[in-house]
Design an enzyme around this catalytic site. Structure first.
Site, PDB file in Angstrom:
ATOM      1  N   PHE A 316     -44.118 -26.913  30.202  1.00 36.22           N
ATOM      2  CA  PHE A 316     -43.266 -27.933  30.796  1.00 36.22           C
ATOM      3  C   PHE A 316     -43.981 -29.270  30.849  1.00 36.22           C
ATOM      4  O   PHE A 316     -45.209 -29.360  30.841  1.00 36.22           O
ATOM      5  CB  PHE A 316     -42.792 -27.526  32.197  1.00 36.22           C
ATOM      6  CG  PHE A 316     -43.886 -27.161  33.145  1.00 36.22           C
ATOM      7  CD1 PHE A 316     -44.452 -28.106  33.980  1.00 36.22           C
ATOM      8  CD2 PHE A 316     -44.355 -25.857  33.202  1.00 36.22           C
ATOM      9  CE1 PHE A 316     -45.459 -27.762  34.853  1.00 36.22           C
ATOM     10  CE2 PHE A 316     -45.370 -25.502  34.082  1.00 36.22           C
ATOM     11  CZ  PHE A 316     -45.922 -26.464  34.911  1.00 36.22           C
ATOM     12  N   ASP A 317     -43.163 -30.332  30.893  1.00 37.10           N
ATOM     13  CA  ASP A 317     -43.659 -31.691  30.991  1.00 37.10           C
ATOM     14  C   ASP A 317     -43.828 -32.025  32.469  1.00 37.10           C
ATOM     15  O   ASP A 317     -43.185 -31.412  33.319  1.00 37.10           O
ATOM     16  CB  ASP A 317     -42.646 -32.638  30.335  1.00 37.10           C
ATOM     17  CG  ASP A 317     -43.257 -33.977  30.001  1.00 37.10           C
ATOM     18  OD1 ASP A 317     -44.456 -34.136  30.216  1.00 37.10           O
ATOM     19  OD2 ASP A 317     -42.519 -34.855  29.537  1.00 37.10           O
ATOM     20  N   LYS A 318     -44.688 -32.971  32.802  1.00 44.54           N
ATOM     21  CA  LYS A 318     -44.858 -33.329  34.217  1.00 44.54           C
ATOM     22  C   LYS A 318     -44.011 -34.557  34.558  1.00 44.54           C
ATOM     23  O   LYS A 318     -43.638 -35.334  33.709  1.00 44.54           O
ATOM     24  CB  LYS A 318     -46.312 -33.592  34.530  1.00 44.54           C
ATOM     25  CG  LYS A 318     -46.850 -34.868  33.915  1.00 44.54           C
ATOM     26  CD  LYS A 318     -48.244 -35.120  34.379  1.00 44.54           C
ATOM     27  CE  LYS A 318     -48.750 -36.459  33.880  1.00 44.54           C
ATOM     28  NZ  LYS A 318     -48.005 -37.584  34.357  1.00 44.54           N
ATOM     29  N   THR A 462     -47.620 -32.487  27.764  1.00 45.45           N
ATOM     30  CA  THR A 462     -47.193 -33.810  28.176  1.00 45.45           C
ATOM     31  C   THR A 462     -47.633 -34.903  27.212  1.00 45.45           C
ATOM     32  O   THR A 462     -48.631 -34.747  26.490  1.00 45.45           O
ATOM     33  CB  THR A 462     -47.743 -34.124  29.588  1.00 45.45           C
ATOM     34  OG1 THR A 462     -47.414 -35.452  29.946  1.00 45.45           O
ATOM     35  CG2 THR A 462     -49.262 -33.980  29.620  1.00 45.45           C
ATOM     36  N   ILE A 507     -39.693 -26.213  29.257  1.00 43.93           N
ATOM     37  CA  ILE A 507     -38.945 -26.938  30.275  1.00 43.93           C
ATOM     38  C   ILE A 507     -39.221 -28.424  30.078  1.00 43.93           C
ATOM     39  O   ILE A 507     -40.375 -28.845  30.081  1.00 43.93           O
ATOM     40  CB  ILE A 507     -39.347 -26.513  31.699  1.00 43.93           C
ATOM     41  CG1 ILE A 507     -39.110 -25.012  31.885  1.00 43.93           C
ATOM     42  CG2 ILE A 507     -38.576 -27.294  32.744  1.00 43.93           C
ATOM     43  CD1 ILE A 507     -39.592 -24.470  33.209  1.00 43.93           C
TER      44      ILE A 507
END
Length: 616
Positions: A316-318, A462, A507
């Protein structure tokens, strides 16, 4: 022959789901009339179900055998239908056809997918460009721009092609390409990408990559290729269809051979029809989708939950927190207040972040006079008789603001953690700085911990640089981090995991995440803050952005697979019991069909328990 078959297929698809529902309703009414003899008719009402539900099954089976020699569950169903009609067991034929078409409809409802994402991504492509030649500016189509052409880009415009800045300073929103939450200052010699947005200041650039080579076009191709390479999961009934057909035909033939009673053989075909097996997967998936909806998830792909149950990694990306470094002669509150006041007329996202956080904590900001914004540098303003400068290191240097060692060391410490620093000067003296960084959601730590307990490894993927990514990963106890990721880097990471036979869930919330969301075995988009394109690229959308619900979804998918396996085991056990009774002559086709119907009802009931299931 194949062309005729294709035309036949096209005709069968006319009307879509609405037609299927209509046919099922009519067939259900006809079967009720048939079994209870409610209306005197010159023919058995079950023939309505045979025609509306049975004929499409037979045609699908024939088409599959002719075009691809593909043996699916509908081959056995077709044989049972024809055999039942042949011995005048019309109700049995109609009932089997009805149950099978009901299962097909449920499956069709769960695998429907919107494909608007690529179209929306195409609409991001700039249509025009400002071509500068011999000092004259001309509006041309972006597709007509050639390498080495000189272009002018005004504030608020989308950069038409990839290039290098020749003159001017600006700040560029690169979220579409890198997902970075903060804009990036650009000056002479810096590269800019097509599809990104110029926020402040006019600049001129030289085109370096145009047309199909531009960044935005490469992303479109990435999304398309990722979608094309994403395999669909085959239904459980169809996986074992060949063996089911072989066993059923063998059992029926041997029974007929040894008993001489064709009705027993037909009964075997009827009870061997995988009705409950066909319903085992779609009913559980639909119930799980209903449960997921209550927890804020919109499931767009029918097999997404089936694959989510098997993922070993979730990437997932932050997604600012403010801290202050100060000169001994000034308080942090003063620096914060004057900086917020200076930024109140700024359109820069950093300035808006400072102003928004200050207002939320303290309320009103001081009045500002003589406000000036310097693109790529910062802002200046007169507040309470003091000349305030708030901006980057270049702004301070150009205004001959001297730095003391204490502030410099503190600022470098925050820069090393991935923060963005705004220096603040009062009347030509550096007062301190504000450090802005991405903040961890309050629920993220417990969410990551729960994922670990479910044997799923979280990965931070990211576009931000290593320091910022490492800082966030450290707070969340995430071991694997991939920083500085462009869209193709995220896509390549997903594919490298898949080459190792690892199922991956992605995500994301931005356009730059769309290729990875498409390529991942399961893509989950943040539907509230996420872009429309990211949502359309994903299999699942988290509508309210409550990331704390992600462990529930993962656990729900695992529970769903358990339910499917229980359904499957039960349906197969019921089949073999019914076959034993059919071989001994204790079941006729009608009773066999009713036994199957009861089995299907039990499968649906077991699946329905998923609707209210909760992760403890």
């Amino acid at each position: 022959m194949k062309e005729s078959v294709k035309k036949l297929e096209a005709l069968m698809e006319i009307g879509g789901i609405k037609k299927d529902i209509c046919f099922l309703v009519i067939s259900g009414i006809a079967l009720i009339i048939s079994i209870f003899k409610l209306i005197p008719l010159p023919f058995d009402a079950a023939w309505v179900a045979i025609i509306l539900c049975g004929i499409p099954i037979i045609m699908e089976a024939v088409i599959g055998l002719i075009t691809e020699f593909d043996i699916k569950a509908d081959v056995l169903v077709s044989l049972a239908l024809i055999a039942s009609v042949f011995i005048d067991e019309d109700f049995a034929a109609g009932e089997v056809a009805f149950i099978m078409q009901l299962g097909a409809l449920l499956e069709e409802l769960t695998v429907a997918k919107a494909r608007a994402g690529i179209e929306k991504l195409v609409r991001l492509t700039p249509q025009t460009a400002r071509l500068v030649k011999d000092g004259t500016e001309t509006i041309v189509a972006a597709t007509d721009v050639a390498v080495d052409d000189i272009l002018r880009v005004l504030p608020g415009e989308t950069i038409p092609v990839d290039g290098v800045i020749l003159s001017g300073n600006t700040s560029v929103n690169q979220a579409v390409m890198t997902g970075e939450s903060l804009p990036v200052d650009k000056t002479v010699g810096d590269e800019v990408s097509s599809g990104t947005v110029n926020q402040f200041g006019t600049f001129e650039m030289k085109a370096t990559k145009v047309g199909e080579d531009s960044s935005i076009q490469r992303m479109i191709r990435l999304v398309q290729s990722a979608d094309a390479g994403k395999a669909k999961i085959v239904g459980l009934a169809d996986r074992f269809a060949t063996w089911i057909v072989v066993i059923a035909l063998s059992a029926a033939a041997l029974t007929w051979l040894f008993t001489g009673q064709i009705i027993r053989a037909v009964t075997i075909l009827v009870v061997f029809c995988p009705c409950a097996l066909v319903l085992a997967t779609p009913t559980a998936i639909m119930a799980a989708i209903g449960n997921a909806t209550k927890h804020g998830f919109l499931v767009r792909e029918g097999d997404a939950l089936e694959k989510l149950a098997k993922v070993s990694k979730i990437t997932f990306d932050k997604t600012g927190t403010l801290t202050c470094g100060t000169h001994p002669g000034y308080s942090s509150e003063d620096i914060y207040r004057f900086c917020a006041g200076a930024e109140q007329h700024s359109e820069h996202p950093l300035g808006k972040a400072v102003l928004g956080c200050f207002k939320q904590k303290y309320g009103a900001v001081p009045a500002v006079y003589d406000f000036h914004m310097i693109p790529g540098r910062g802002v200046s303003a007169l507040i309470e008789g003091k000349m305030i400068l708030a901006g980057n290191m270049e702004m301070m240097t150009e205004n001959r603001i001297s730095f003391n060692q204490d502030i410099t060391e503190k600022a470098e410490g925050f820069l090393a953690q991935g923060c963005t620093v705004i220096y603040v000067a009062f009347d030509g003296i550096l007062a301190g700085f504000l450090a802005l960084s991405d903040t961890v959601r309050m629920e993220s730590t417990s969410m990551i911990s729960r994922l670990h307990s479910l044997n799923v490894e979280p990965v931070l993927l990211t576009g931000d640089h290593e320091n910022a990514a490492a800082a966030i990963a450290g707070q969340l106890h995430i071991k694997e981090v991939q920083a500085n990721c462009l869209p193709e880097d995220k896509l390549n990471f997903i594919r490298s995991c898949q080459e190792k036979k690892e199922l991956v869930c992605m995500i994301g919330d931005g356009v730059n995440d769309a290729p990875a969301l498409k390529a991942a075995d399961v893509g989950i988009a943040m539907g509230g803050v996420g872009s429309d394109i990211a949502v359309d690229a994903a299999d699942i959308a988290l509508v309210d952005d409550e990331v704390k619900e992600i462990p529930h979804l993962v656990a729900l998918s695992k529970r769903m697979m358990t339910t499917i396996k229980v359904n499957m085991t039960f349906s197969m056990a019921l089949n073999f019991l019914a076959i034993t009774l059919a071989i001994t002559g204790k079941l006729n086709p009608v009773v066999g069909a009713l036994v199957h119907n009861a089995g299907s009802v039990l499968v649906i009931t077991n699946s329905a328990l998923l609707l209210k299931w909760k992760l403890k």
